[in-house]
Design a protein around this motif. Sequence first.
Motif, short mmCIF file in Angstrom:
data_model
loop_
_atom_site.label_atom_id
_atom_site.label_comp_id
_atom_site.label_asym_id
_atom_site.label_seq_id
_atom_site.Cartn_x
_atom_site.Cartn_y
_atom_site.Cartn_z
N THR A 78 -18.55 -0.01 4.16
CA THR A 78 -19.38 0.98 3.46
C THR A 78 -18.93 2.40 3.77
OG1 THR A 78 -21.29 -0.52 3.51
CG2 THR A 78 -21.74 1.80 3.12
N SER A 82 -17.49 4.80 0.95
CA SER A 82 -18.23 6.03 0.65
C SER A 82 -17.35 7.26 0.85
CB SER A 82 -19.48 6.13 1.52
OG SER A 82 -20.34 5.03 1.29
N ILE A 224 -23.67 10.23 -1.12
CA ILE A 224 -23.93 9.42 0.08
C ILE A 224 -25.06 8.44 -0.18
CG2 ILE A 224 -24.84 9.51 2.43
CD1 ILE A 224 -23.33 12.14 2.81
N ILE A 225 -26.16 8.94 -0.73
CA ILE A 225 -27.31 8.09 -1.02
C ILE A 225 -26.93 6.99 -2.01
CG2 ILE A 225 -29.62 8.05 -2.04
CD1 ILE A 225 -29.96 10.92 -0.99
N ILE A 228 -24.04 4.39 -0.34
CA ILE A 228 -24.54 3.52 0.71
C ILE A 228 -25.34 2.37 0.10
CG2 ILE A 228 -26.23 3.42 2.61
CD1 ILE A 228 -25.20 6.01 3.64
N GLN A 229 -25.89 2.59 -1.09
CA GLN A 229 -26.67 1.55 -1.77
C GLN A 229 -25.85 0.77 -2.80
OE1 GLN A 229 -30.80 2.94 -2.88
NE2 GLN A 229 -29.94 4.92 -2.31
N SER A 250 -25.41 -2.87 1.30
CA SER A 250 -26.43 -3.22 0.30
C SER A 250 -26.22 -4.61 -0.27
CB SER A 250 -26.42 -2.19 -0.84
OG SER A 250 -26.93 -0.97 -0.40
N LEU A 273 -30.71 0.50 6.97
CA LEU A 273 -29.90 1.26 6.03
C LEU A 273 -30.60 2.57 5.63
CD1 LEU A 273 -27.19 0.94 4.56
CD2 LEU A 273 -28.44 0.00 2.62
N THR A 277 -28.99 6.25 6.10
CA THR A 277 -28.89 7.17 4.97
C THR A 277 -29.57 8.50 5.29
OG1 THR A 277 -28.95 5.29 3.43
CG2 THR A 277 -29.38 7.47 2.51
N THR A 281 -27.74 12.19 5.54
CA THR A 281 -28.26 13.29 4.72
C THR A 281 -28.59 14.49 5.59
OG1 THR A 281 -29.20 11.69 3.16
CG2 THR A 281 -30.03 13.94 3.06
#
Length: 292
Positions: A78, A82, A224-225, A228-229, A250, A273, A277, A281
Amino acid sequence: MQKRPGTLKRKSEVLLRNIVVTAMVIYFTVFLIVPIIIAFAGSFHNWNPLSGTYDFLGLKNYTNVFTSGLFWTSMLNTVIFSVVVIIFRVGLGLSIACALNSALVKHKSFFRAVYYMPVVTPMVAVAFVWKFMYNPQIGTINDILGLDINWLMNPKTALIAVMIMTIWKDFGYAVVMYLAGLYSLPSDALEAAKVDGATSWQTFRYITFPLLKPMTLFVVITSIISYIQAYVQILIMTEGGPGTATYLASYIIYDEAFVKYNFGYASALSFVLFVITAFFTWLSFRVSGNQE
């Protein structure tokens, strides 16, 4: 005594506003807050809705998360996914936005629409198309590059292939955001740099890019949000394989919840997770603040 039309209008507006606010509160409570509470409670249980199992385990699910080799593999994948996608998304988005912002480029609205079209195209459709393009027998990628690689079945290339597809689909978002930022730049600062004899690169480095810093931070944080998902492209193109080469955090949540029906462990993964996140952030805001 009759009420004035203005008074009735104000009362109607207040009533309508109250109805809308109440509906929004009910909606977010039922479909957001309540599910989060249920999932958080479920993360402390052995929870299988199909069998009706709901046994309290305490912190065992969280312990299993942090002692799972697959979890750490997925986190490494991840992070790689990312970081690479965000760098290319920001770099390509800013470069193309600056090029489109040039006075020499005509039909800017057309190009803006072209670059943004993949962004609004459903990920499922894009992933299926790219999966066929990567196919070593009927795909076009190998024909274009003159290679003979089974992109999605090779552990060394599978994650790279997914990243290329994601970059292609998403960098148009950064193009549009940076164009909006470029349009709002103060013209007096740019004109002053031109009068002082600054080159195009010097103007970009010392004026344009620093002024675009809030937009860059916004693009990075939303990326990023989002990444990560990310799991849809993994589900469609590789299903986490070959082996664990494309397992993302995810995707494990999806696999545990909707394939293995281990909702308790999946809920624990979700909250881990969420914390990760939130941390990244916060870190992005902190780094941005220290550079000001």
